[in-house]
Design a protein around this motif. Structure first.
Motif, PDB file in Angstrom:
ATOM      1  N   GLY A 306       0.791  -1.237   0.000  1.00  0.00           N
ATOM      2  CA  GLY A 306       0.000   0.000   0.000  1.00  0.00           C
ATOM      3  C   GLY A 306       0.817   1.277   0.000  1.00  0.00           C
ATOM      4  N   LYS A 307       2.155   1.133  -0.030  1.00  0.00           N
ATOM      5  CA  LYS A 307       2.990   2.339  -0.051  1.00  0.00           C
ATOM      6  C   LYS A 307       3.632   2.522  -1.422  1.00  0.00           C
ATOM      7  N   LEU A 308       3.731   3.773  -1.837  1.00  0.00           N
ATOM      8  CA  LEU A 308       4.260   4.093  -3.161  1.00  0.00           C
ATOM      9  C   LEU A 308       5.685   4.629  -3.054  1.00  0.00           C
ATOM     10  N   TYR A 309       6.600   3.943  -3.759  1.00  0.00           N
ATOM     11  CA  TYR A 309       8.019   4.331  -3.744  1.00  0.00           C
ATOM     12  C   TYR A 309       8.538   4.479  -5.179  1.00  0.00           C
ATOM     13  N   PRO A 310       9.661   5.193  -5.373  1.00  0.00           N
ATOM     14  CA  PRO A 310      10.346   5.147  -6.672  1.00  0.00           C
ATOM     15  C   PRO A 310      10.859   3.723  -6.915  1.00  0.00           C
ATOM     16  N   ALA A 311      10.875   3.267  -8.152  1.00  0.00           N
ATOM     17  CA  ALA A 311      11.337   1.919  -8.452  1.00  0.00           C
ATOM     18  C   ALA A 311      12.858   1.831  -8.427  1.00  0.00           C
ATOM     19  N   GLN A 312      13.526   2.974  -8.554  1.00  0.00           N
ATOM     20  CA  GLN A 312      14.998   3.022  -8.569  1.00  0.00           C
ATOM     21  C   GLN A 312      15.425   4.459  -8.260  1.00  0.00           C
ATOM     22  N   PRO A 313      16.700   4.708  -8.056  1.00  0.00           N
ATOM     23  CA  PRO A 313      17.112   6.100  -7.828  1.00  0.00           C
ATOM     24  C   PRO A 313      16.734   6.963  -9.028  1.00  0.00           C
ATOM     25  N   LEU A 314      16.033   8.048  -8.799  1.00  0.00           N
ATOM     26  CA  LEU A 314      15.527   8.893  -9.881  1.00  0.00           C
ATOM     27  C   LEU A 314      15.697  10.357  -9.521  1.00  0.00           C
ATOM     28  N   LYS A 315      15.631  11.182 -10.547  1.00  0.00           N
ATOM     29  CA  LYS A 315      15.481  12.615 -10.342  1.00  0.00           C
ATOM     30  C   LYS A 315      14.080  12.962 -10.840  1.00  0.00           C
ATOM     31  N   LEU A 316      13.290  13.596  -9.998  1.00  0.00           N
ATOM     32  CA  LEU A 316      11.923  13.952 -10.386  1.00  0.00           C
ATOM     33  C   LEU A 316      11.832  15.461 -10.562  1.00  0.00           C
ATOM     34  N   PHE A 317      11.011  15.881 -11.496  1.00  0.00           N
ATOM     35  CA  PHE A 317      10.795  17.322 -11.626  1.00  0.00           C
ATOM     36  C   PHE A 317       9.431  17.618 -12.230  1.00  0.00           C
ATOM     37  N   MET A 318       9.083  18.902 -12.219  1.00  0.00           N
ATOM     38  CA  MET A 318       7.742  19.369 -12.573  1.00  0.00           C
ATOM     39  C   MET A 318       6.698  18.560 -11.818  1.00  0.00           C
ATOM     40  N   ILE A 319       6.995  18.328 -10.549  1.00  0.00           N
ATOM     41  CA  ILE A 319       6.061  17.615  -9.684  1.00  0.00           C
ATOM     42  C   ILE A 319       4.942  18.586  -9.345  1.00  0.00           C
ATOM     43  N   THR A 320       3.712  18.144  -9.477  1.00  0.00           N
ATOM     44  CA  THR A 320       2.620  19.026  -9.095  1.00  0.00           C
ATOM     45  C   THR A 320       2.030  18.541  -7.772  1.00  0.00           C
ATOM     46  N   ASN A 321       1.447  19.452  -6.998  1.00  0.00           N
ATOM     47  CA  ASN A 321       0.651  19.013  -5.856  1.00  0.00           C
ATOM     48  C   ASN A 321      -0.785  19.493  -6.023  1.00  0.00           C
ATOM     49  N   ASN A 322      -1.159  19.596  -7.305  1.00  0.00           N
ATOM     50  CA  ASN A 322      -2.501  20.030  -7.664  1.00  0.00           C
ATOM     51  C   ASN A 322      -3.150  18.880  -8.447  1.00  0.00           C
ATOM     52  N   ALA A 323      -4.190  18.278  -7.864  1.00  0.00           N
ATOM     53  CA  ALA A 323      -4.793  17.082  -8.462  1.00  0.00           C
ATOM     54  C   ALA A 323      -5.358  17.371  -9.856  1.00  0.00           C
ATOM     55  N   ALA A 324      -5.864  18.579 -10.076  1.00  0.00           N
ATOM     56  CA  ALA A 324      -6.438  18.910 -11.390  1.00  0.00           C
ATOM     57  C   ALA A 324      -5.348  18.896 -12.460  1.00  0.00           C
ATOM     58  N   ILE A 325      -4.169  19.457 -12.142  1.00  0.00           N
ATOM     59  CA  ILE A 325      -3.057  19.458 -13.107  1.00  0.00           C
ATOM     60  C   ILE A 325      -2.542  18.035 -13.305  1.00  0.00           C
ATOM     61  N   ALA A 326      -2.462  17.273 -12.208  1.00  0.00           N
ATOM     62  CA  ALA A 326      -2.003  15.887 -12.304  1.00  0.00           C
ATOM     63  C   ALA A 326      -2.914  15.084 -13.238  1.00  0.00           C
ATOM     64  N   GLU A 327      -4.226  15.332 -13.158  1.00  0.00           N
ATOM     65  CA  GLU A 327      -5.177  14.617 -14.009  1.00  0.00           C
ATOM     66  C   GLU A 327      -5.084  15.063 -15.456  1.00  0.00           C
ATOM     67  N   ALA A 328      -4.989  16.389 -15.665  1.00  0.00           N
ATOM     68  CA  ALA A 328      -5.000  16.919 -17.027  1.00  0.00           C
ATOM     69  C   ALA A 328      -3.645  16.733 -17.711  1.00  0.00           C
ATOM     70  N   ASP A 329      -2.566  16.719 -16.939  1.00  0.00           N
ATOM     71  CA  ASP A 329      -1.231  16.692 -17.536  1.00  0.00           C
ATOM     72  C   ASP A 329      -0.466  15.475 -17.030  1.00  0.00           C
ATOM     73  N   CYS A 330       0.288  15.606 -15.977  1.00  0.00           N
ATOM     74  CA  CYS A 330       0.961  14.447 -15.410  1.00  0.00           C
ATOM     75  C   CYS A 330       1.359  14.730 -13.966  1.00  0.00           C
ATOM     76  N   LEU A 331       1.767  13.658 -13.248  1.00  0.00           N
ATOM     77  CA  LEU A 331       2.143  13.793 -11.836  1.00  0.00           C
ATOM     78  C   LEU A 331       3.536  14.385 -11.703  1.00  0.00           C
ATOM     79  N   PHE A 332       4.439  13.873 -12.525  1.00  0.00           N
ATOM     80  CA  PHE A 332       5.800  14.404 -12.566  1.00  0.00           C
ATOM     81  C   PHE A 332       6.539  13.852 -13.768  1.00  0.00           C
ATOM     82  N   TYR A 333       7.740  14.394 -14.002  1.00  0.00           N
ATOM     83  CA  TYR A 333       8.654  13.886 -15.016  1.00  0.00           C
ATOM     84  C   TYR A 333       9.816  13.221 -14.277  1.00  0.00           C
TER      85      TYR A 333
END
Ligand SMILES: [Zn+2]
Length: 344
Positions: A306-333
């Motif tokens: 039930g916990k969500l983790y990165p599958a491997q070491p990653l760099k994340l960016f353009m992370i949103t904390n807005n559910a509407a943007i996450a739905e219309a666009d994406c969660l992160f790159y």
């Protein structure tokens, strides 16, 4: 249908005392031409493709007020003036029900936004600039970065006028740079959050450097020391998957992302970094395609008890904390932790 207004060498006294007066005077899409010391060359600035991203228009207004003469001729395109003026000022990315203008730079150009995009391409074709900078803001707060579709020392040099971070991506979404890149070195510059004073300042300082430099493209092998992020993969939500942001799992939603997930923007995450909580299998909840069109979901995230983790070491960016943007666009790159693309 609104067409472009053309203004040549505007007087500092004719452009309003602040950015709101400036846009009210323009009253629609506008193209400025400012004569430079060297009138055999030309550079282009495109801004306000998105009406809620004010830094570029503010910077241009401030620069025109300074009555500075550029090193070469400059063409400045201010696009979504009507959307920006829709009250409250700078709150509308585009007018209601209109298409995102920065997805319209490819045929068919049938609707009003398409016609506007086509006219922008036509203006660029007419002036044949040696470089094009398309200036944007991010919706959330965050650092500046450049984006280009193709990497060489020209783009390196161009981006380094504004920022030290460069995303190289061939997403081909119909953005201006996807098409103008074929004719002129083009970069998108995200100067930072749309509400950040720092972003407005960087936009202005970068624009001054871009217009004042005798050369913006590099003919030598200078190492600009940019941080490169290559071919990021977008993590998207599947249809009908529900998402919220909270400090603990929310049982009414399929996915709960941590409220502070934005803090990982442009930073590294490891397989132990808790991103949030999720109910189900990775591929049932998310979609992610690599540059070759293969599913990359399980290369990006894993769900364990039930916990969500990165599958491997990653760099994340353009992370949103807005559910509407996450739905219309994406969660992160995401890219691998060394900035290269995530491979299987
Ligand atoms: Zn934008």
């Amino acid at each position: 249908m609104r067409r472009f207004k053309f203004i040549r060498d505007p007087l500092a006294t004719d452009i309003g005392n602040n950015v709101e007066e400036f846009l009210r005077l323009l009253d629609g899409p506008t193209c400025f031409f400012v004569s430079g010391d060297d009138d055999t060359r030309c550079r282009a600035l495109v801004t306000l493709l998105h009406g809620n991203e004010p830094s570029g228009a503010m910077a241009l207004h401030r620069w025109l007020k300074s009555a500075e003469r550029p090193a070469v001729n400059v063409v400045c395109i201010v696009a979504s003036v009507a959307a920006a003026l829709e009250a409250p000022l700078f709150s509308h990315r585009m007018l209601p029900r209109a298409r995102d203008l920065n997805r319209c730079f490819r045929p068919p150009f049938e609707d009003a936004q398409g016609a506007l995009a086509e006219e922008i391409l036509e203006i660029l074709r007419m002036h044949h600039p040696e470089a094009v900078v398309d200036m944007h803001n991010t919706s959330g707060s965050g650092p500046s970065f450049g984006v280009c579709t193709h990497m060489d020392r020209q783009h390196d040099a161009l981006v380094s006028i504004f920022t030290q971070r460069l995303i190289v991506s061939r997403l081909d979404l119909g953005a201006l740079m996807d098409i103008s890149e074929h004719s002129y070195p083009t970069v998108t510059v995200e100067v930072g959050g749309r509400l950040d004073e720092e972003a407005h300042e960087l936009a202005y300082e970068g624009l001054c450097r871009y217009f004042a430099a005798s050369h913006v493209l590099d003919e030598t092998d200078t190492d600009w020391g940019l941080e490169l992020l290559c071919d990021p993969i977008r993590l998207e939500l599947n249809d009908y998957v529900t998402l919220t942001y909270a400090d603990e799992p929310h049982n009414n939603y399929d996915i709960t992302l941590r409220l502070d997930i934005e803090h990982h923007n442009f930073g590294g995450v490891t397989p132990d970094t808790l991103l949030g909580w999720a109910d189900g299998q990775e591929r049932d909840l998310f979609t992610a395609l690599d540059a070759g069109g293969r599913c990359a979901v399980t290369r990006l995230v894993r769900i364990e008890q039930g916990k969500l983790y990165p599958a491997q070491p990653l760099k994340l960016f353009m992370i949103t904390n807005n559910a509407a943007i996450a739905e219309a666009d994406c969660l992160f790159y995401a890219v691998a932790d060394d900035g290269s693309t995530v491979v299987s």
